[in-house]
Every structure is written in structure tokens, then in C-alpha cells.
Design a protein around this motif. Sequence first.
Motif, PDB file in Angstrom:
ATOM      1  N   LEU A 338      14.714  53.400  47.412  1.00  0.00           N
ATOM      2  CA  LEU A 338      16.305  53.584  47.600  1.00  0.00           C
ATOM      3  C   LEU A 338      16.833  52.491  47.226  1.00  0.00           C
ATOM      4  O   LEU A 338      16.503  51.302  46.854  1.00  0.00           O
ATOM      5  N   THR A 339      18.186  52.771  46.783  1.00  0.00           N
ATOM      6  CA  THR A 339      19.213  51.909  46.322  1.00  0.00           C
ATOM      7  C   THR A 339      20.398  52.172  47.118  1.00  0.00           C
ATOM      8  O   THR A 339      20.468  53.181  48.023  1.00  0.00           O
ATOM      9  N   PHE A 345      22.636  55.006  51.275  1.00  0.00           N
ATOM     10  CA  PHE A 345      21.385  54.633  50.566  1.00  0.00           C
ATOM     11  C   PHE A 345      20.934  55.926  49.963  1.00  0.00           C
ATOM     12  O   PHE A 345      20.803  57.020  50.607  1.00  0.00           O
ATOM     13  N   VAL A 346      20.653  55.803  48.541  1.00  0.00           N
ATOM     14  CA  VAL A 346      20.022  57.001  48.015  1.00  0.00           C
ATOM     15  C   VAL A 346      19.082  56.609  47.080  1.00  0.00           C
ATOM     16  O   VAL A 346      18.838  55.461  46.752  1.00  0.00           O
ATOM     17  N   PRO A 347      18.067  57.690  46.671  1.00  0.00           N
ATOM     18  CA  PRO A 347      17.171  57.582  45.592  1.00  0.00           C
ATOM     19  C   PRO A 347      17.728  56.867  44.386  1.00  0.00           C
ATOM     20  O   PRO A 347      18.652  57.421  44.036  1.00  0.00           O
ATOM     21  N   ILE A 348      16.948  56.156  43.862  1.00  0.00           N
ATOM     22  CA  ILE A 348      17.288  55.634  42.476  1.00  0.00           C
ATOM     23  C   ILE A 348      17.220  56.636  41.533  1.00  0.00           C
ATOM     24  O   ILE A 348      18.121  56.658  40.628  1.00  0.00           O
ATOM     25  N   ALA A 349      16.387  57.447  41.699  1.00  0.00           N
ATOM     26  CA  ALA A 349      16.123  58.516  40.643  1.00  0.00           C
ATOM     27  C   ALA A 349      17.600  59.466  40.872  1.00  0.00           C
ATOM     28  O   ALA A 349      17.922  60.194  39.647  1.00  0.00           O
ATOM     29  N   ASP A 350      18.521  59.400  41.606  1.00  0.00           N
ATOM     30  CA  ASP A 350      19.649  60.300  41.596  1.00  0.00           C
ATOM     31  C   ASP A 350      20.824  59.521  40.929  1.00  0.00           C
ATOM     32  O   ASP A 350      21.958  60.139  41.058  1.00  0.00           O
ATOM     33  N   LYS A 406      -3.831  53.644  38.013  1.00  0.00           N
ATOM     34  CA  LYS A 406      -3.963  54.520  37.022  1.00  0.00           C
ATOM     35  C   LYS A 406      -2.812  54.437  36.004  1.00  0.00           C
ATOM     36  O   LYS A 406      -2.540  53.780  35.103  1.00  0.00           O
ATOM     37  N   LYS A 407      -1.776  55.357  36.335  1.00  0.00           N
ATOM     38  CA  LYS A 407      -0.741  55.315  35.496  1.00  0.00           C
ATOM     39  C   LYS A 407       0.685  55.068  36.151  1.00  0.00           C
ATOM     40  O   LYS A 407       2.017  54.854  35.687  1.00  0.00           O
ATOM     41  N   ALA A 408       0.374  55.415  37.728  1.00  0.00           N
ATOM     42  CA  ALA A 408       1.609  55.428  38.418  1.00  0.00           C
ATOM     43  C   ALA A 408       2.643  54.219  38.123  1.00  0.00           C
ATOM     44  O   ALA A 408       2.211  53.169  38.108  1.00  0.00           O
ATOM     45  N   SER A 409       3.854  54.607  38.275  1.00  0.00           N
ATOM     46  CA  SER A 409       4.723  53.433  38.277  1.00  0.00           C
ATOM     47  C   SER A 409       5.594  53.723  39.221  1.00  0.00           C
ATOM     48  O   SER A 409       5.785  54.855  40.082  1.00  0.00           O
ATOM     49  N   THR A 410       6.802  52.861  39.853  1.00  0.00           N
ATOM     50  CA  THR A 410       7.726  53.366  40.762  1.00  0.00           C
ATOM     51  C   THR A 410       9.019  54.038  40.127  1.00  0.00           C
ATOM     52  O   THR A 410       8.933  53.748  38.788  1.00  0.00           O
ATOM     53  N   GLU A 411       9.617  54.657  40.769  1.00  0.00           N
ATOM     54  CA  GLU A 411      10.904  55.371  40.249  1.00  0.00           C
ATOM     55  C   GLU A 411      11.883  54.215  39.576  1.00  0.00           C
ATOM     56  O   GLU A 411      12.406  54.509  38.612  1.00  0.00           O
ATOM     57  N   TYR A 412      11.745  52.895  40.025  1.00  0.00           N
ATOM     58  CA  TYR A 412      12.597  51.850  39.679  1.00  0.00           C
ATOM     59  C   TYR A 412      12.269  51.519  38.307  1.00  0.00           C
ATOM     60  O   TYR A 412      12.864  51.430  37.583  1.00  0.00           O
ATOM     61  N   ALA A 413      10.656  51.521  38.357  1.00  0.00           N
ATOM     62  CA  ALA A 413      10.095  50.878  36.904  1.00  0.00           C
ATOM     63  C   ALA A 413      10.667  52.109  35.811  1.00  0.00           C
ATOM     64  O   ALA A 413      10.896  51.528  34.594  1.00  0.00           O
TER      65      ALA A 413
END
Length: 431
Positions: A338-339, A345-350, A406-413
Motif C-alpha cells: 500500500l501507499t 491508501f492504495v496499492p502501489i501497482a495502481d 526464488k524470483k519474487a519481488s514486491t510490487e514496490y521493487a
Amino acid sequence: MTFNPLQERGIPIEKQLRNWSELNVKPYDKESVHPYSRCRGILMNGIEVEAIIFSHSMARNLLDPDVKKQLAMVRRIEQQQQKAINWLIPGDESTIEVTLGYEQVAVDMTAWVAQHEPAPYLRQVYEFGLLEDFDHLYRYANLYEMLEGKKAEQIISDLTEITPGRPTIFEHRHPHDEVRRPMTALAADPQSILNALMVMSAEQQTMNFYMTIGNRYMEPLARATYQEIGMIEEQHVTHYESILDPTASWFENLLFHEYNECWLYYSFMQEEPDPRVKALYELHLNMEIEHLRIACELMREVEKRDPEALLPAAVGEPMSFRENRKYVRQVLAEQVDLTAKDSEFVPIADVPDDDRYFAYQRAVNGKWSPTEEVIRANTEKQGREYRLEVEGPNPVEGLRPEKERKKASTEYAKRSVVKHDPKAAPWTEPS
Ligand SMILES: [Fe+2]
Ligand SMILES: [Fe+2]
Ligand SMILES: [Fe+2]
Ligand SMILES: [Fe+2]
């Protein structure tokens, strides 16, 4: 058992002054102090500092010399209380050890509040801030190991975990996105007002502390880390102060400040195991009961309002420092991405690429972030970063150590506009 400070008799204000040897308390022993004892002291110091600063602001905005004199008298006592509480911290506890205590306060106080907040929007406000201070604890714990070669669990024990939260590098947002929606004091649950006053005061003290002591290090990376995290504490004060009702009068605010002090000393007097400190909390409670009476009287005289109509008939559940590991993990798993956008408060992806969030990120982070560097540098020194994960690996795969994911990263990254360059200089010549 219910407790109503309005029905108790406190210590008359003229009998509250204490002498230097009474105020110059013997500090606690840093080896044996309970981590939550340290936390309670840090929080109550922040509460007293706010009482003092608030009273000064109020005095500067009032004409009536009699009211000013009453405020000056009570404020002198708040200062004495602040001295007695803050001087419990021993000189052999290093600044960064105290800092670890400050961030443990932020985590476990905010976690308690979020779970005791009746208003859903305000609960979200707390959960949002919680993940940021939780990350600070992890950054400082690595700085601590780097500087002093010691483990943060010696200070905070395993009551609070140490692992990344919302990474500090991504916490830097445009100031306009830190201003929240205020509550309406008359419609709010009194507990909501107390929660907000407590958290705001603690964050403000953290901000002031880092503003003052962040330059007491020789090590450039330590100086820079305090600066970066200190700027987030500025955001946190803006975030929390903006939920309070801005239309509340000075006298109403004074009333709630004193009530808040009563609630907290009453709470901590019950759970404090050190008998000496417990007695200090009890003494301060008896002083606060009188401060509250004076605040009530001022409200009746000046505003012709009935303070009892604003306050609850009894204090609510006592505030308590306790372990919140599972709760913090759950919030982290659900809300790391969230940001904040204006007051929501909204998801950073949006968030679109041309948003002011990314412009702000570029402006402050540049090529180098102290809070990223501190993890990298400590990993280089120890062969691993420092974490204290009691309940298992970090619930967010993208926040596990690089080798273990493995490969996962956060939406922020994924959305990051910053490429951290460890070679970028931590110093700039003044120009
Ligand atoms: Fe006080
Ligand atoms: Fe923090
Ligand atoms: Fe904070
Ligand atoms: Fe007070």
C-alpha cells in the motif's frame, strides 16, 4: 474495575513541586530492565514532552494573564515529570540502543492501538504507519550490529521481530500524500481521540530525538541513516496529527491532553513490574488528576462548557505493551504494497508512472539510500544481514534475504525508480 479520574482527588498543584534529588532518579539497569519497561518510559517521556510543547503553544495564543499563569504552573510540573521519567535511562545505554527502544515503542504501541481502534479508517491509518516503523527497527538493528557488534535482541528481546517491513526507501512520499481525513471530536469515540494523541506524541518525540541526536556519530552511514529515517518520522507526525479534530478549541485540547496522561499513567502503573517505577507512575497519576481538574475548571470558566459532557464516564481498557508478532505479520502480508494518495491508501501497482510519488522518490533517493546501504554494508561485514524472525521467514517472499527467495519481488521493487549504487558517496561537500 472502572476508573474515572474526574471522581478522584489528586495532589493539590502547589504541593506537586519536587526537589532536585527527587527528580534525579537512579537510572534503571540496562542489563536487567524489561524491554517493555524501557518502552513505557520512552512513551511517557514523549507524552510529557507533548504536554509541555502543547502548553507553550496554547500560552502563546491566549491573552488572559490568569490563564497563562495557570498553564505556566501546570507546565512546570509537566517539565519535572519529564525529567523524572527520561532520566530513568542510564548513561551507559548507547544512543542507538535507546533508538531500538524508540522503534520497539512505535511497533508495539501502534499495533495495540490498531487493535483497539473503533473507527475503520483510523485503524487503517495505524496499520499503514506500523509497517514503516517496523522496517526502521530492522535498519537500526543492522546499524547497531555494524557499529557495536551486538545483536538488537539483547535490547528488545524476541517480543518484537526484526525483519523488513515496508522498505524505508519506498516510504518517502510527497508531503501532500501524508495529510489524512480528520475525525470529528464530538462524534468520535473518546478512545479514538486518546489513541491519536498517544501515537502522535510518541512519533513527535521520535522525530525530535532523531533531529537532535542523529548528528552525534562519526560514522557517515550512521549519520545518513538517522537523517533518512528522521524524515519519515516527520511524515509520521504529519500523518497522525492530521487525524485529530482541527476544530477542537485550545481548552478542549488541553482537557484531552490531561485525560490522556491520566489514562496512560493509570495503565502503566498496573503493568509496570519495577516497584520504583510503578511508584513514580502512581505519583504522576495523582498529579495528572489535579491537572485534569484544572483543565476542567478552565473550560467551565472561559468557554462556559461542561467538560464532563466531553469525557467518558470511565477510562477504557488500559493501554498495554505486549507481544504482537502474529498480528504484525498479518498486516505485513496484506498491506506491504500500500501507499498513500491524498488521504486514502492504495496499492502501489495502481499509481501511474507520472505520479508525484515517483517524482518525490527520484528527488530524495537519487542513486543512494542509507537504509539500503546499511543492510548491504552489514551483510558484507557479517556474511549475512541481521534478522530476528521468531515465527518463521518473512511472510512476504520478496522481503526474504536474496539467496532465499526464488524470483519474487514486491510490487514496490517492481516499480522502483531508484537503482541503489553502493559506491555513491555518503558525503557531499557543502556548496
Ligand atoms: Fe504530565
Ligand atoms: Fe520509526
Ligand atoms: Fe514513526
Ligand atoms: Fe498533565
